[in-house]
Design an enzyme around this catalytic site. Sequence first.
Site, PDB file in Angstrom:
ATOM      1  N   TYR A  40       0.832  -1.220   0.000  1.00  0.00           N
ATOM      2  CA  TYR A  40       0.000   0.000   0.000  1.00  0.00           C
ATOM      3  C   TYR A  40       0.862   1.264   0.000  1.00  0.00           C
ATOM      4  O   TYR A  40       0.410   2.333   0.384  1.00  0.00           O
ATOM      5  CB  TYR A  40      -0.926   0.018   1.227  1.00  0.00           C
ATOM      6  CG  TYR A  40      -2.091  -0.942   1.169  1.00  0.00           C
ATOM      7  CD1 TYR A  40      -2.288  -1.791   0.080  1.00  0.00           C
ATOM      8  CD2 TYR A  40      -3.008  -1.003   2.212  1.00  0.00           C
ATOM      9  CE1 TYR A  40      -3.361  -2.674   0.047  1.00  0.00           C
ATOM     10  CE2 TYR A  40      -4.088  -1.882   2.185  1.00  0.00           C
ATOM     11  CZ  TYR A  40      -4.246  -2.723   1.091  1.00  0.00           C
ATOM     12  OH  TYR A  40      -5.308  -3.588   1.075  1.00  0.00           O
ATOM     13  N   LYS A  54       4.372 -14.266   4.722  1.00  0.00           N
ATOM     14  CA  LYS A  54       4.533 -15.201   3.619  1.00  0.00           C
ATOM     15  C   LYS A  54       6.007 -15.160   3.197  1.00  0.00           C
ATOM     16  O   LYS A  54       6.350 -14.949   2.032  1.00  0.00           O
ATOM     17  CB  LYS A  54       3.579 -14.773   2.482  1.00  0.00           C
ATOM     18  CG  LYS A  54       3.402 -15.762   1.376  1.00  0.00           C
ATOM     19  CD  LYS A  54       2.532 -16.948   1.723  1.00  0.00           C
ATOM     20  CE  LYS A  54       2.468 -17.872   0.515  1.00  0.00           C
ATOM     21  NZ  LYS A  54       1.914 -19.187   0.800  1.00  0.00           N
ATOM     22  N   ASP A  80      -1.448 -17.725   4.542  1.00  0.00           N
ATOM     23  CA  ASP A  80      -2.500 -18.515   3.879  1.00  0.00           C
ATOM     24  C   ASP A  80      -2.973 -19.640   4.797  1.00  0.00           C
ATOM     25  O   ASP A  80      -4.174 -19.880   4.946  1.00  0.00           O
ATOM     26  CB  ASP A  80      -2.046 -19.032   2.506  1.00  0.00           C
ATOM     27  CG  ASP A  80      -0.662 -19.665   2.507  1.00  0.00           C
ATOM     28  OD1 ASP A  80       0.041 -19.596   3.544  1.00  0.00           O
ATOM     29  OD2 ASP A  80      -0.273 -20.234   1.473  1.00  0.00           O
ATOM     30  N   ASP A  94      -5.212  -6.117   6.471  1.00  0.00           N
ATOM     31  CA  ASP A  94      -6.483  -5.634   5.943  1.00  0.00           C
ATOM     32  C   ASP A  94      -7.407  -6.821   5.658  1.00  0.00           C
ATOM     33  O   ASP A  94      -8.557  -6.876   6.106  1.00  0.00           O
ATOM     34  CB  ASP A  94      -6.191  -4.832   4.662  1.00  0.00           C
ATOM     35  CG  ASP A  94      -7.383  -4.023   4.187  1.00  0.00           C
ATOM     36  OD1 ASP A  94      -8.433  -4.044   4.857  1.00  0.00           O
ATOM     37  OD2 ASP A  94      -7.259  -3.372   3.133  1.00  0.00           O
ATOM     38  N   ASP A 109     -10.651  -8.491   8.034  1.00  0.00           N
ATOM     39  CA  ASP A 109     -12.008  -8.572   7.466  1.00  0.00           C
ATOM     40  C   ASP A 109     -12.544 -10.000   7.542  1.00  0.00           C
ATOM     41  O   ASP A 109     -13.742 -10.224   7.750  1.00  0.00           O
ATOM     42  CB  ASP A 109     -12.035  -8.088   6.015  1.00  0.00           C
ATOM     43  CG  ASP A 109     -12.180  -6.568   5.903  1.00  0.00           C
ATOM     44  OD1 ASP A 109     -11.775  -5.871   6.849  1.00  0.00           O
ATOM     45  OD2 ASP A 109     -12.693  -6.086   4.879  1.00  0.00           O
TER      46      ASP A 109
HETATM   47 MG    MG Z   1     -10.466  -3.087   4.367  1.00  0.00          MG
END
Ligand code: MG
Length: 330
Positions: A120, A171, A203, A227, A231
Amino acid sequence: MTQRIVVIEGDGIGTEVVPAAVDVLEAFDIDFEFVAAEAGDAVKAETGEALPAATYEAAANADATLFGAAGETAADVILPLRDAVDSFVNVRPAKAYPGVEALRPETDVVFLRENTEGVYSGHEDRLSDDLSTLTRVVTSSASRELAEFACEFVDDGRGPDHQDGFTVAHKANVMRETDGRFREEVLAVAEERGVDADEELMDAFATKLPLDPTQYGVVVCPNLAGDVLSDLAAGLVGGLGLLPSANIGHDNALFEPVHGTAPDIAGEGVANPTAAILSAAMLLEYLGYVAEGERVREAVERVLADGPRTGDLGGSATTDEVTAAVVDRL
Ligand code: MG
Ligand code: NAI
Protein backbone atom coordinates in the site's frame (compact mmCIF):
# COMPACT_ATOMS: atom_id res chain seq x y z
CA MET A 1 -6.40 20.73 30.00
CA THR A 2 -8.83 20.72 27.11
CA GLN A 3 -8.21 17.96 24.59
CA ARG A 4 -9.14 18.69 21.00
CA ILE A 5 -10.99 15.92 19.17
CA VAL A 6 -11.43 16.44 15.45
CA VAL A 7 -14.69 14.89 14.25
CA ILE A 8 -14.96 13.92 10.59
CA GLU A 9 -18.32 12.34 9.85
CA GLY A 10 -17.65 11.85 6.13
CA ASP A 11 -20.40 10.36 3.94
CA GLY A 12 -23.34 7.97 4.19
CA ILE A 13 -23.85 6.38 7.59
CA GLY A 14 -20.72 8.19 8.82
CA THR A 15 -23.07 11.14 9.39
CA GLU A 16 -25.26 8.90 11.57
CA VAL A 17 -22.83 6.78 13.58
CA VAL A 18 -20.19 9.42 14.35
CA PRO A 19 -22.68 11.69 16.18
CA ALA A 20 -23.67 8.57 18.17
CA ALA A 21 -20.03 8.08 19.19
CA VAL A 22 -19.76 11.76 20.14
CA ASP A 23 -22.90 11.42 22.30
CA VAL A 24 -21.16 8.62 24.18
CA LEU A 25 -17.98 10.68 24.67
CA GLU A 26 -20.10 13.58 25.91
CA ALA A 27 -21.65 11.33 28.57
CA PHE A 28 -18.35 11.64 30.49
CA ASP A 29 -17.24 14.64 32.42
CA ILE A 30 -14.08 15.05 30.36
CA ASP A 31 -12.83 18.36 29.00
CA PHE A 32 -13.05 17.55 25.28
CA GLU A 33 -13.40 20.20 22.61
CA PHE A 34 -15.03 18.71 19.49
CA VAL A 35 -14.02 20.32 16.21
CA ALA A 36 -15.98 19.34 13.10
CA ALA A 37 -14.09 18.90 9.82
CA GLU A 38 -15.13 17.74 6.36
CA ALA A 39 -13.91 14.97 4.08
CA GLY A 40 -15.34 12.61 1.50
CA ASP A 41 -17.56 12.53 -1.56
CA ALA A 42 -19.89 15.34 -0.48
CA VAL A 43 -17.15 17.89 0.12
CA LYS A 44 -15.45 16.79 -3.11
CA ALA A 45 -18.65 17.48 -5.03
CA GLU A 46 -18.76 20.97 -3.49
CA THR A 47 -15.13 21.98 -3.56
CA GLY A 48 -13.32 19.53 -5.86
CA GLU A 49 -11.27 18.19 -2.95
CA ALA A 50 -12.06 15.03 -1.00
CA LEU A 51 -9.67 15.98 1.79
CA PRO A 52 -9.46 19.75 2.24
CA ALA A 53 -6.10 21.01 3.54
CA ALA A 54 -7.91 22.44 6.58
CA THR A 55 -9.12 18.95 7.54
CA TYR A 56 -5.66 17.44 7.11
CA GLU A 57 -4.18 20.22 9.28
CA ALA A 58 -6.91 19.86 11.90
CA ALA A 59 -6.28 16.10 12.20
CA ALA A 60 -2.51 16.61 12.25
CA ASN A 61 -2.83 19.09 15.15
CA ALA A 62 -5.54 17.32 17.13
CA ASP A 63 -5.17 15.24 20.27
CA ALA A 64 -7.16 12.58 18.41
CA THR A 65 -9.54 12.28 15.46
CA LEU A 66 -12.79 10.39 15.11
CA PHE A 67 -13.65 9.52 11.51
CA GLY A 68 -16.77 7.89 10.04
CA ALA A 69 -16.33 6.76 6.45
CA ALA A 70 -15.95 8.20 2.97
CA GLY A 71 -17.62 6.79 -0.15
CA GLU A 72 -15.86 6.55 -3.52
CA THR A 73 -13.16 8.90 -2.28
CA ALA A 74 -12.26 6.62 0.67
CA ALA A 75 -8.69 5.99 -0.51
CA ASP A 76 -8.14 9.73 -1.13
CA VAL A 77 -9.31 10.46 2.39
CA ILE A 78 -8.20 7.71 4.72
CA LEU A 79 -4.67 7.13 3.41
CA PRO A 80 -3.66 10.81 3.78
CA LEU A 81 -5.49 11.03 7.12
CA ARG A 82 -3.46 8.09 8.45
CA ASP A 83 -0.43 10.04 7.29
CA ALA A 84 -1.70 13.24 8.98
CA VAL A 85 -1.71 11.47 12.34
CA ASP A 86 1.62 9.79 11.52
CA SER A 87 0.09 6.38 12.11
CA PHE A 88 2.34 3.34 12.02
CA VAL A 89 -0.08 0.71 13.32
CA ASN A 90 -3.72 -0.09 12.67
CA VAL A 91 -5.27 -1.85 15.67
CA ARG A 92 -8.29 -3.97 14.75
CA PRO A 93 -9.97 -6.03 17.45
CA ALA A 94 -12.47 -8.65 16.30
CA LYS A 95 -14.50 -10.01 19.18
CA ALA A 96 -17.76 -11.91 19.20
CA TYR A 97 -20.33 -10.72 21.76
CA PRO A 98 -23.00 -12.63 23.66
CA GLY A 99 -26.38 -12.03 22.04
CA VAL A 100 -24.94 -11.50 18.58
CA GLU A 101 -25.20 -14.32 16.13
CA ALA A 102 -21.64 -15.13 15.08
CA LEU A 103 -20.15 -17.86 12.91
CA ARG A 104 -17.48 -18.36 15.58
CA PRO A 105 -18.74 -17.00 18.92
CA GLU A 106 -15.45 -17.88 20.60
CA THR A 107 -13.50 -15.41 18.42
CA ASP A 108 -11.44 -12.81 20.27
CA VAL A 109 -8.44 -11.64 18.27
CA VAL A 110 -6.68 -8.31 17.83
CA PHE A 111 -4.88 -7.56 14.58
CA LEU A 112 -1.92 -5.20 14.68
CA ARG A 113 -1.44 -4.24 11.07
CA GLU A 114 1.54 -2.40 9.65
CA ASN A 115 0.06 0.86 8.40
CA THR A 116 2.60 2.65 6.22
CA GLU A 117 4.17 0.37 3.64
CA GLY A 118 3.98 -3.11 2.12
CA VAL A 119 1.93 -3.14 -1.08
CA TYR A 120 0.00 0.00 0.00
CA SER A 121 2.98 2.29 -0.37
CA GLY A 122 1.66 3.68 -3.65
CA HIS A 123 4.52 2.67 -5.94
CA GLU A 124 2.49 1.38 -8.88
CA ASP A 125 3.37 1.80 -12.54
CA ARG A 126 1.83 1.13 -15.93
CA LEU A 127 4.88 0.18 -17.96
CA SER A 128 3.15 -0.79 -21.20
CA ASP A 129 -0.25 -1.67 -22.65
CA ASP A 130 0.27 -5.12 -21.20
CA LEU A 131 2.27 -4.60 -18.04
CA SER A 132 1.68 -3.00 -14.68
CA THR A 133 3.93 -3.36 -11.64
CA LEU A 134 3.88 -2.63 -7.94
CA THR A 135 6.85 -2.16 -5.68
CA ARG A 136 6.44 -3.72 -2.25
CA VAL A 137 8.25 -1.71 0.39
CA VAL A 138 9.36 -3.23 3.68
CA THR A 139 11.76 -1.47 6.04
CA SER A 140 13.41 -2.79 9.15
CA SER A 141 12.49 0.41 10.96
CA ALA A 142 8.72 0.13 10.32
CA SER A 143 8.75 -3.61 11.06
CA ARG A 144 10.57 -3.06 14.34
CA GLU A 145 8.33 -0.17 15.33
CA LEU A 146 5.26 -2.34 14.79
CA ALA A 147 6.88 -5.14 16.80
CA GLU A 148 7.78 -2.76 19.66
CA PHE A 149 4.15 -1.66 19.76
CA ALA A 150 3.02 -5.31 19.75
CA CYS A 151 5.32 -6.15 22.66
CA GLU A 152 4.01 -3.21 24.69
CA PHE A 153 0.44 -4.11 23.80
CA VAL A 154 0.98 -7.67 25.05
CA ASP A 155 2.96 -6.59 28.14
CA ASP A 156 0.20 -4.15 29.10
CA GLY A 157 -2.29 -7.03 29.03
CA ARG A 158 -4.30 -5.44 26.23
CA GLY A 159 -4.50 -8.64 24.23
CA PRO A 160 -7.20 -11.29 24.71
CA ASP A 161 -6.76 -13.30 27.95
CA HIS A 162 -6.68 -16.72 26.32
CA GLN A 163 -3.33 -16.27 24.55
CA ASP A 164 0.08 -15.05 25.64
CA GLY A 165 2.40 -13.17 23.33
CA PHE A 166 1.59 -12.74 19.67
CA THR A 167 1.55 -14.50 16.32
CA VAL A 168 3.25 -13.00 13.31
CA ALA A 169 1.50 -13.86 10.03
CA HIS A 170 3.62 -13.54 6.89
CA LYS A 171 4.53 -15.20 3.62
CA ALA A 172 8.30 -15.19 3.97
CA ASN A 173 8.61 -18.56 2.25
CA VAL A 174 7.69 -16.86 -1.04
CA MET A 175 8.41 -13.16 -0.51
CA ARG A 176 11.78 -14.02 0.95
CA GLU A 177 13.28 -10.58 0.81
CA THR A 178 10.36 -8.38 1.92
CA ASP A 179 8.41 -10.64 4.26
CA GLY A 180 11.70 -12.28 5.16
CA ARG A 181 12.86 -8.95 6.53
CA PHE A 182 9.49 -8.31 8.21
CA ARG A 183 9.46 -11.72 9.90
CA GLU A 184 13.08 -11.54 11.00
CA GLU A 185 12.75 -8.06 12.53
CA VAL A 186 9.46 -8.75 14.30
CA LEU A 187 10.72 -12.01 15.81
CA ALA A 188 14.01 -10.34 16.78
CA VAL A 189 12.22 -7.58 18.68
CA ALA A 190 10.05 -10.15 20.48
CA GLU A 191 13.18 -12.06 21.46
CA GLU A 192 14.93 -8.89 22.68
CA ARG A 193 11.89 -7.93 24.72
CA GLY A 194 11.27 -11.42 26.09
CA VAL A 195 7.79 -11.65 24.54
CA ASP A 196 6.48 -15.02 23.32
CA ALA A 197 6.02 -14.92 19.57
CA ASP A 198 5.09 -17.65 17.14
CA GLU A 199 4.54 -17.46 13.41
CA GLU A 200 2.13 -18.64 10.73
CA LEU A 201 2.22 -18.48 6.98
CA MET A 202 -0.67 -16.14 6.23
CA ASP A 203 -2.50 -18.51 3.88
CA ALA A 204 -2.42 -21.32 6.43
CA PHE A 205 -3.55 -18.78 9.02
CA ALA A 206 -6.57 -17.95 6.85
CA THR A 207 -7.63 -21.60 7.09
CA LYS A 208 -6.78 -22.13 10.75
CA LEU A 209 -8.43 -18.98 12.10
CA PRO A 210 -12.01 -19.88 11.09
CA LEU A 211 -11.49 -23.54 12.06
CA ASP A 212 -10.38 -22.60 15.59
CA PRO A 213 -10.07 -18.90 16.43
CA THR A 214 -9.11 -19.68 20.05
CA GLN A 215 -5.61 -20.57 18.84
CA TYR A 216 -4.95 -16.87 18.29
CA GLY A 217 -4.88 -13.72 20.38
CA VAL A 218 -2.75 -10.86 19.04
CA VAL A 219 -1.81 -11.17 15.37
CA VAL A 220 0.92 -9.00 13.84
CA CYS A 221 0.86 -8.64 10.04
CA PRO A 222 2.03 -6.67 7.04
CA ASN A 223 -0.35 -4.07 5.64
CA LEU A 224 -2.41 -5.94 3.02
CA ALA A 225 -2.47 -9.17 5.03
CA GLY A 226 -3.79 -7.27 8.04
CA ASP A 227 -6.48 -5.63 5.94
CA VAL A 228 -7.72 -8.92 4.49
CA LEU A 229 -7.30 -11.17 7.52
CA SER A 230 -9.05 -8.73 9.86
CA ASP A 231 -12.01 -8.57 7.47
CA LEU A 232 -12.05 -12.37 7.53
CA ALA A 233 -12.25 -12.19 11.31
CA ALA A 234 -15.07 -9.63 11.00
CA GLY A 235 -17.04 -12.29 9.18
CA LEU A 236 -16.57 -14.67 12.11
CA VAL A 237 -17.98 -12.30 14.73
CA GLY A 238 -21.19 -11.09 13.15
CA GLY A 239 -20.43 -8.37 10.69
CA LEU A 240 -19.07 -4.97 9.98
CA GLY A 241 -21.41 -3.00 12.21
CA LEU A 242 -19.39 -4.20 15.22
CA LEU A 243 -15.75 -3.60 14.37
CA PRO A 244 -13.81 -0.57 15.57
CA SER A 245 -10.25 0.36 14.68
CA ALA A 246 -7.47 2.67 15.77
CA ASN A 247 -4.69 4.17 13.67
CA ILE A 248 -2.00 4.91 16.22
CA GLY A 249 0.84 7.37 15.60
CA HIS A 250 3.69 8.65 17.73
CA ASP A 251 1.84 11.58 19.20
CA ASN A 252 -1.57 11.40 17.55
CA ALA A 253 -4.19 8.87 16.49
CA LEU A 254 -7.32 8.40 14.41
CA PHE A 255 -10.23 6.15 15.31
CA GLU A 256 -12.74 4.78 12.81
CA PRO A 257 -15.21 1.95 12.36
CA VAL A 258 -13.93 -0.68 9.92
CA HIS A 259 -17.11 -0.38 7.84
CA GLY A 260 -17.77 2.02 4.97
CA THR A 261 -20.66 4.36 4.14
CA ALA A 262 -23.28 1.58 3.75
CA PRO A 263 -25.15 3.28 0.86
CA ASP A 264 -27.87 0.61 1.04
CA ILE A 265 -29.07 1.86 4.44
CA ALA A 266 -27.67 5.41 4.58
CA GLY A 267 -30.15 8.16 5.45
CA GLU A 268 -32.59 5.83 7.18
CA GLY A 269 -31.26 6.25 10.70
CA VAL A 270 -30.92 2.50 11.18
CA ALA A 271 -27.14 1.99 11.01
CA ASN A 272 -25.56 0.09 13.86
CA PRO A 273 -23.54 2.62 15.91
CA THR A 274 -21.58 -0.11 17.78
CA ALA A 275 -18.43 0.04 15.63
CA ALA A 276 -18.24 3.83 15.94
CA ILE A 277 -18.96 3.74 19.68
CA LEU A 278 -16.29 1.07 20.25
CA SER A 279 -13.91 3.26 18.22
CA ALA A 280 -14.70 6.06 20.69
CA ALA A 281 -13.87 3.62 23.52
CA MET A 282 -10.46 3.05 21.90
CA LEU A 283 -10.03 6.83 21.68
CA LEU A 284 -10.75 7.17 25.40
CA GLU A 285 -8.18 4.50 26.22
CA TYR A 286 -5.60 6.09 23.94
CA LEU A 287 -6.00 9.43 25.72
CA GLY A 288 -5.53 7.73 29.09
CA TYR A 289 -9.19 7.33 30.08
CA VAL A 290 -8.80 3.58 30.41
CA ALA A 291 -11.59 3.05 32.96
CA GLU A 292 -13.98 5.15 30.86
CA GLY A 293 -13.13 3.16 27.73
CA GLU A 294 -13.80 -0.05 29.61
CA ARG A 295 -17.14 1.30 30.84
CA VAL A 296 -18.18 2.07 27.26
CA ARG A 297 -17.25 -1.45 26.19
CA GLU A 298 -19.26 -2.94 29.05
CA ALA A 299 -22.28 -0.75 28.26
CA VAL A 300 -22.10 -1.79 24.60
CA GLU A 301 -21.82 -5.46 25.55
CA ARG A 302 -24.90 -5.22 27.76
CA VAL A 303 -26.92 -3.51 25.05
CA LEU A 304 -25.82 -6.11 22.50
CA ALA A 305 -26.91 -8.86 24.89
CA ASP A 306 -30.21 -7.33 26.02
CA GLY A 307 -31.16 -5.08 23.11
CA PRO A 308 -32.28 -2.84 21.59
CA ARG A 309 -30.58 -4.00 18.37
CA THR A 310 -30.39 -2.58 14.87
CA GLY A 311 -31.55 -4.42 11.75
CA ASP A 312 -28.13 -5.91 10.88
CA LEU A 313 -28.32 -7.81 14.20
CA GLY A 314 -31.89 -8.93 13.65
CA GLY A 315 -33.56 -6.12 15.60
CA SER A 316 -35.64 -3.15 14.52
CA ALA A 317 -34.19 -0.32 16.62
CA THR A 318 -32.85 2.92 15.20
CA THR A 319 -29.31 4.23 15.58
CA ASP A 320 -30.57 6.77 18.11
CA GLU A 321 -32.39 4.17 20.21
CA VAL A 322 -29.29 1.99 20.47
CA THR A 323 -27.12 5.00 21.28
CA ALA A 324 -29.54 6.17 23.97
CA ALA A 325 -29.49 2.68 25.49
CA VAL A 326 -25.68 2.71 25.63
CA VAL A 327 -25.63 6.19 27.19
CA ASP A 328 -28.27 5.06 29.65
CA ARG A 329 -26.12 2.07 30.68
CA LEU A 330 -23.21 4.41 31.29
MG1 MG B 1 -10.47 -3.09 4.37
P1 NAI C 1 -19.82 -1.04 3.74
O1 NAI C 1 -19.06 -1.36 4.97
O2 NAI C 1 -20.22 0.37 3.57
O3 NAI C 1 -21.14 -1.94 3.68
C1 NAI C 1 -21.12 -3.37 3.54
C2 NAI C 1 -22.42 -3.96 4.08
O4 NAI C 1 -22.40 -3.88 5.49
C3 NAI C 1 -23.66 -3.21 3.62
O5 NAI C 1 -24.70 -4.12 3.42
C4 NAI C 1 -23.97 -2.31 4.80
O6 NAI C 1 -25.33 -1.98 4.92
C5 NAI C 1 -23.50 -3.15 5.98
N1 NAI C 1 -23.04 -2.29 7.07
C6 NAI C 1 -21.84 -1.66 7.17
N2 NAI C 1 -21.78 -0.93 8.27
C7 NAI C 1 -22.96 -1.10 8.90
C8 NAI C 1 -23.49 -0.58 10.12
N3 NAI C 1 -22.81 0.26 10.92
N4 NAI C 1 -24.76 -0.95 10.46
C9 NAI C 1 -25.45 -1.78 9.69
N5 NAI C 1 -25.01 -2.31 8.53
C10 NAI C 1 -23.77 -1.95 8.15
O7 NAI C 1 -18.93 -1.53 2.51
P2 NAI C 1 -19.15 -1.35 0.94
O8 NAI C 1 -20.61 -1.51 0.62
O9 NAI C 1 -18.17 -2.25 0.34
O10 NAI C 1 -18.71 0.13 0.61
C11 NAI C 1 -19.62 1.23 0.54
C12 NAI C 1 -18.81 2.50 0.37
O11 NAI C 1 -18.01 2.72 1.53
C13 NAI C 1 -17.86 2.46 -0.83
O12 NAI C 1 -17.97 3.70 -1.49
C14 NAI C 1 -16.48 2.31 -0.20
O13 NAI C 1 -15.50 2.97 -0.94
C15 NAI C 1 -16.67 2.99 1.14
N6 NAI C 1 -15.78 2.47 2.19
C16 NAI C 1 -15.13 3.39 2.96
C17 NAI C 1 -14.32 3.01 3.98
C18 NAI C 1 -13.67 4.06 4.79
O14 NAI C 1 -13.95 5.23 4.62
N7 NAI C 1 -12.79 3.72 5.71
C19 NAI C 1 -14.08 1.59 4.30
C20 NAI C 1 -14.86 0.68 3.46
C21 NAI C 1 -15.65 1.13 2.44
